[in-house]
Design a protein around this motif. Structure first.
Motif, mmCIF file in Angstrom:
data_model
loop_
_atom_site.group_PDB
_atom_site.id
_atom_site.type_symbol
_atom_site.label_atom_id
_atom_site.label_comp_id
_atom_site.label_asym_id
_atom_site.label_seq_id
_atom_site.Cartn_x
_atom_site.Cartn_y
_atom_site.Cartn_z
ATOM 1 N N UNK A 158 0.864 -1.185 0.000
ATOM 2 C CA UNK A 158 0.000 0.000 0.000
ATOM 3 C C UNK A 158 0.901 1.237 0.000
ATOM 4 N N UNK A 159 0.564 2.214 -0.829
ATOM 5 C CA UNK A 159 1.243 3.507 -0.821
ATOM 6 C C UNK A 159 0.433 4.483 0.018
ATOM 7 N N UNK A 160 1.086 5.162 0.953
ATOM 8 C CA UNK A 160 0.397 6.008 1.935
ATOM 9 C C UNK A 160 0.929 7.432 1.854
ATOM 10 N N UNK A 169 0.479 8.034 -7.603
ATOM 11 C CA UNK A 169 1.680 7.223 -7.835
ATOM 12 C C UNK A 169 1.416 5.764 -7.494
ATOM 13 N N UNK A 170 0.704 5.524 -6.393
ATOM 14 C CA UNK A 170 0.346 4.161 -6.025
ATOM 15 C C UNK A 170 -0.522 3.511 -7.092
ATOM 16 N N UNK A 176 -2.575 -0.518 -4.177
ATOM 17 C CA UNK A 176 -3.569 0.223 -3.408
ATOM 18 C C UNK A 176 -2.921 1.442 -2.751
ATOM 19 N N UNK A 177 -3.771 2.409 -2.392
ATOM 20 C CA UNK A 177 -3.263 3.633 -1.778
ATOM 21 C C UNK A 177 -4.120 4.023 -0.583
ATOM 22 N N UNK A 178 -3.481 4.720 0.352
ATOM 23 C CA UNK A 178 -4.170 5.227 1.543
ATOM 24 C C UNK A 178 -3.844 6.704 1.715
ATOM 25 N N UNK A 179 -4.874 7.494 1.992
ATOM 26 C CA UNK A 179 -4.666 8.890 2.348
ATOM 27 C C UNK A 179 -4.628 9.028 3.858
ATOM 28 N N UNK A 180 -4.068 10.141 4.332
ATOM 29 C CA UNK A 180 -4.030 10.384 5.781
ATOM 30 C C UNK A 180 -4.904 11.593 6.091
ATOM 31 N N UNK A 195 -8.546 6.982 -2.870
ATOM 32 C CA UNK A 195 -7.703 6.007 -2.174
ATOM 33 C C UNK A 195 -8.557 4.860 -1.637
ATOM 34 N N UNK A 196 -7.975 3.680 -1.580
ATOM 35 C CA UNK A 196 -8.718 2.526 -1.047
ATOM 36 C C UNK A 196 -8.939 2.649 0.456
ATOM 37 N N UNK A 197 -8.073 3.395 1.122
ATOM 38 C CA UNK A 197 -8.165 3.557 2.579
ATOM 39 C C UNK A 197 -7.988 5.035 2.943
ATOM 40 N N UNK A 198 -8.600 5.438 4.068
ATOM 41 C CA UNK A 198 -8.339 6.750 4.644
ATOM 42 C C UNK A 198 -7.965 6.529 6.116
#
Length: 212
Positions: A158-160, A169-170, A176-180, A195-198
């Motif tokens: 996962x790219x965060x 970029x992810x 998959x990517x996650x935002x913060x 993003x797939x995750x937050x």
């Protein structure tokens, strides 16, 4: 199964927002007096320094970057702050066997300095900075290089990050990517890039990796 987490650095692991904005204001006020406000500098969070300076002052990039780096390095340690539970969460992730990488648009030396301030230098298996690639995020090159050096497959990572460049970029690299949610621009801004995750808290990562 998630085996690796790739992190942006600025605004994700270490709060460098004040440092970056103050540095831009110092440089821009000297070159363009009164033309920029701190709010104007928000759009400079994320892209590479070269890209930003090329947009601001075409043909003067080298001089502008030199001034930026001089101020930034002088004031780095006093202006950065830590986000809650970043290091303790990284330590827990490392303890359960998760591989950790940094994928940043910073120079490698400044990543090392930031990690030292954070007290997390020992936790990362791979650090990818601008010295390692020809193309920076949102190009997939740095993400793909990190995966190669970590020895993991795309579906295992996962790219965060705190910026559109990180999410894109992810996705451009096929992971998959996650935002913060602590991103300076806010979670609503990041959600536009799907993003797939937050992450609302750094510890959310523990649940994500345990869930597979």
């Amino acid at each position: 199964m998630i085996k690796a987490l790739l992190f942006d650095f600025d605004g994700t692991l270490l709060n460098t927002n004040d440092l970056i904005i103050q540095t831009f204001m110092h440089v821009l006020n000297e070159r363009f007096p009164g033309q920029y406000s701190p709010k104007d500098c928000l759009k400079f969070l994320g892209p590479s320094l070269k890209q930003t300076m090329s947009d601001i002052a075409p043909g003067e990039e080298d001089a502008m970057i030199a001034k930026y780096r001089e101020y930034n390095e002088l004031h780095h340690d006093e202006l950065v702050t830590q986000y809650p539970d970043v290091v303790s969460t990284l330590e827990q992730l490392k303890a359960i066997g998760i591989k950790l990488a940094i994928v940043s648009t910073k120079r490698n030396g400044m990543i090392d300095r930031g990690l030292s301030v954070l007290g997390a230098s020992h936790l990362f298996d791979v650090c990818i900075g601008t010295d390692d690639v020809k193309n920076v995020k949102p190009d997939p090159e740095p993400v793909l290089l990190a995966l190669e050096r970590l020895g993991v497959n795309k579906e295992e990572a996962i790219m965060i990050g705190d910026n559109s460049h990180d999410i894109e970029a992810g996705h451009n690299a096929g992971i998959k990517a996650a935002g913060v949610a602590w991103a300076f621009k806010g979670p609503e801004y990041l959600m536009q890039f799907k993003p797939e995750y937050m992450l609302h808290h750094m510890t959310d990562l523990l649940d994500i990796v345990k869930a597979g």
